[in-house]
Design an enzyme around this catalytic site. Structure first.
Site, mmCIF file in Angstrom:
data_model
loop_
_atom_site.group_PDB
_atom_site.id
_atom_site.type_symbol
_atom_site.label_atom_id
_atom_site.label_comp_id
_atom_site.label_asym_id
_atom_site.label_seq_id
_atom_site.Cartn_x
_atom_site.Cartn_y
_atom_site.Cartn_z
ATOM 1 N N SER A 1 -21.589 34.121 31.561
ATOM 2 C CA SER A 1 -22.937 34.525 31.008
ATOM 3 C C SER A 1 -23.374 33.701 30.039
ATOM 4 O O SER A 1 -24.641 33.566 29.550
ATOM 5 C CB SER A 1 -22.772 35.916 30.725
ATOM 6 O OG SER A 1 -22.100 36.056 29.153
ATOM 7 N N SER A 2 -22.615 32.673 29.462
ATOM 8 C CA SER A 2 -23.029 31.526 28.530
ATOM 9 C C SER A 2 -24.053 30.872 29.277
ATOM 10 O O SER A 2 -24.816 29.794 28.738
ATOM 11 C CB SER A 2 -21.806 30.708 28.279
ATOM 12 O OG SER A 2 -21.048 31.646 27.638
ATOM 13 N N ASP B 1 -20.438 37.937 27.454
ATOM 14 C CA ASP B 1 -20.937 36.993 25.962
ATOM 15 C C ASP B 1 -22.472 37.366 25.707
ATOM 16 O O ASP B 1 -22.834 37.360 24.731
ATOM 17 C CB ASP B 1 -20.405 35.525 26.400
ATOM 18 C CG ASP B 1 -19.174 35.484 26.171
ATOM 19 O OD1 ASP B 1 -18.202 36.386 25.688
ATOM 20 O OD2 ASP B 1 -18.718 34.380 26.676
ATOM 21 N N THR C 1 -16.424 37.697 33.637
ATOM 22 C CA THR C 1 -15.084 37.809 33.531
ATOM 23 C C THR C 1 -14.787 38.773 34.751
ATOM 24 O O THR C 1 -13.754 38.682 35.455
ATOM 25 C CB THR C 1 -14.473 38.301 32.284
ATOM 26 O OG1 THR C 1 -14.647 37.081 31.330
ATOM 27 C CG2 THR C 1 -12.932 38.608 32.344
#
Ligand code: ASP
Length: 340
Positions: free
Chosen positions: A59-60, A91, A14
């Site tokens: 980051s997922s 995350d 983000t």
């Protein structure tokens, strides 16, 4: 003292995102824009260089190969910089921090992951403070010229945490992380206060790099009523399983659970028992309901977080050593990830 050199490694998340004008969804933007958005960075008496790892990602999408690329970048540039700041989505930040702590042992310089809950371009962003203070800490030295922080840490919302002790606990609060079993390393207010007695110091003489991780692992979170037969394929296809047990490491007295676990260890599978509580530790022998783990030969994960346990299991499984040594390493404190 020379002014510090800090390397910023941008991976995505983000912090470096903008709204797509057409869809309104958050999409990554070029790292140069991030630098333009934080002109304050130019005021530091620091040399700040930037590096990106492949394409910026949420980051997922992080994979062990991304951890390896970050670790290798830091290892290759280790002598050129006083500290490293990794911009990363929140995350899976605790997984990356844990993985890096195993992959890069023996470090004597700061490696700080930070990110934000709101994109850096937004007016109420938490990203600016997180980035600016992380950079400041990455360049901080003691009077002898040694780095104050010499480990992998997460900086988020005025707190510096040991990376492999941290979990993301809020999807919307700025205070998104928690370190349930280890004190904060520092707090940033008007000044940045470190807790020197809690800072990690390596006993190794030089940094080491390990980039192999074996992802043949799974996590099973116990719950009342669990039917272990539903997990048969996990027992067949993995080499290691993190069991998130109840409280101080307890499990239901259930014949089929015990059989599944003991069959697994008998064929060489590694079981790592951690508590599903967000603080406290597995404490074997305390209750009859945790004797099952001793009987099946599970490793006591003590107060490891699930993030630190999964990545440690991947790290240990990738090593070409016998199973007894793997178990020993899992129970041992390598880089501050567990107590005792
Ligand atoms: N989904 C984002 C990520 O982890 C959230 C964040 O950046 O905090 O990449």
């Amino acid at each position: 003292m020379q002014s510090p050199n800090v390397l910023l490694i941008y991976t995505g998340g983000t912090i470096g995102m903008v709204n797509d004008p057409e869809t309104g969804a958050l999409i990554p933007f070029n790292f140069e824009h991030l630098y333009e958005n934080v002109p304050e960075l130019r005021q530091f008496d620091y040399t700040i260089n930037v590096a990106s790892i492949d394409e910026p990602i949420d980051s997922s999408e992080m994979q062990p190969s991304n951890w390896a690329a970050i670790a290798k970048t830091i290892f290759d540039k280790y002598t050129h910089y006083d500290g490293f700041v990794i911009l990363h989505g929140s995350d899976t930040m605790a997984y990356t921090a844990s993985a890096l702590s195993y992959m890069l042992q023996g470090i004597r310089k700061p490696i700080i992951l930070t990110g934000s809950q709101l994109p850096i371009g937004q007016i109420r962003t938490d990203g600016k403070e997180n980035l600016i203070t992380a950079v400041e800490i990455a360049g901080m030295k003691d009077l002898d010229g040694n780095a104050i922080l010499q480990e992998v840490a997460i900086y988020f919302e005025y707190r510096l945490y040991r990376g492999n002790r941290t979990s993301k606990v809020s999807a919307n609060h700025f205070e998104a992380f928690q370190s349930g079993n280890y004190p904060n390393l520092a707090e940033a207010g008007v000044n940045i206060f470190f807790q020197p007695e809690y800072l990690f110091r390596t006993e190794l003489s030089a940094p080491t790099l390990v980039t192999e991780m074996d992802n043949a692992v799974a996590v099973i979170r116990l719950f009342p009523g669990i039917n272990i037969e539903h997990y048969a394929s996990i027992f067949e296809s993995t080499k290691g399983i993190v069991i998130e047990s109840f409280g101080a490491g307890n499990a239901p007295s259930n014949k089929s659970l015990e059989k599944a676990l003991s069959d697994y260890t008998a064929k060489g599978g590694l079981l790592l028992n951690v508590t599903q509580c967000s603080s406290g530790s597995v404490s074997l022998g305390k209750y009859e309901t945790n004797e099952i783990f001793t009987r099946v030969g599970a490793v006591n994960g003590k107060d490891l977080t699930t993030e630190a346990a999964v990545t440690k299991l991947m790290f240990v499984l990738a090593q070409n050593i016998d199973i007894e040594l793997k178990k020993e390493i899992l129970e041992k404190n390598l880089c501050g990830e567990l107590s005792g």
